[in-house]
Motif scaffolding. Sequence first.
Motif, mmCIF file in Angstrom:
data_model
loop_
_atom_site.group_PDB
_atom_site.id
_atom_site.type_symbol
_atom_site.label_atom_id
_atom_site.label_comp_id
_atom_site.label_asym_id
_atom_site.label_seq_id
_atom_site.Cartn_x
_atom_site.Cartn_y
_atom_site.Cartn_z
ATOM 1 N N HIS A 164 42.092 21.929 36.685
ATOM 2 C CA HIS A 164 41.320 21.816 37.934
ATOM 3 C C HIS A 164 41.066 20.341 38.281
ATOM 4 N N GLU A 165 40.539 19.602 37.326
ATOM 5 C CA GLU A 165 40.241 18.178 37.595
ATOM 6 C C GLU A 165 41.518 17.361 37.754
ATOM 7 N N HIS A 168 42.723 17.696 41.261
ATOM 8 C CA HIS A 168 41.992 16.807 42.177
ATOM 9 C C HIS A 168 42.564 15.393 42.100
ATOM 10 N N TYR A 219 35.196 30.313 44.312
ATOM 11 C CA TYR A 219 34.887 28.876 44.384
ATOM 12 C C TYR A 219 36.007 28.150 45.151
ATOM 13 N N GLU A 226 39.131 22.166 46.845
ATOM 14 C CA GLU A 226 38.868 23.143 45.776
ATOM 15 C C GLU A 226 39.917 24.250 45.794
#
Length: 270
Positions: A164-165, A168, A219, A226
Amino acid sequence: MLVGRGKRPIVLGIFRGSRRSHILKQALLPADVWSWLVKDHPILEGLSLDELARLREQSTLFLHEKIFEGADGLELTDGMREVIAVQACLPILNLGAEWYENWKTVVVVPDVFIEEHTEFDAAGVAHEWDEDNSGESWDTGPVVLSWKDVEASGWGDGYNVIIHEAAHRLDLLDGEVNGRPALHEGMKPGEWLEVFSLAYEDLKGKAGRKKRRLKIDPYAVEDDGEFFAVTSEYFFEQPGVIRAEYADVYRLLCAFYRQDPWARMSAPQR
Ligand SMILES: [Zn+2]
């Protein structure tokens, strides 16, 4: 948008190249550690021997080139660093380490961070946060991960705070976290925008009808950034889910990451 790679001065490139081959010769992740890491991460299932060899090299370089820091009383062990490195390198397996050039530091805290923190990055810029978070990433500053959430990642259930990070960070490479990373030559930004916007609106609609059980974490519809990060988690953790729900998103993620996790996971095991 294409990434402006290949602009690094040639001398620096040669220096880095020889330093990297030295690291790989002297400090490649040992075979026993590597086989433990592969066994412990079901999301690596189906990778070819060649891909595993490259992932081992990339993980080794990640461990040498990134700064790891424990915070809030967490004492980082080699095993913790290795678990983070191997999962961080999976998305860039077919992209290359230069995609993480703006990612210098990994900060690991014990649990979701709920207190107010202030952290200074390499440029001396203070970053503050005071909400519940399992992971966080700012510009070229550190990526902060909760160890509890790292432990919950990599099992093939759709959740992965590291990916996830990392998503980003890849998204940010062209200057903005907006769910539209720098695309490779031949990929069409207009198509990406259309496909991701349609899927985003569809999931948002489903999330609004509360009784419906969602296959994808709602989310994802916090914002476009996201959505890309959460669909990237599923892409590597449960590719069948994203492929079945949003086939065009899956196809574009395959083109971006230059991988097809569904194909490799559903192929007969060696
Ligand atoms: Zn996020």
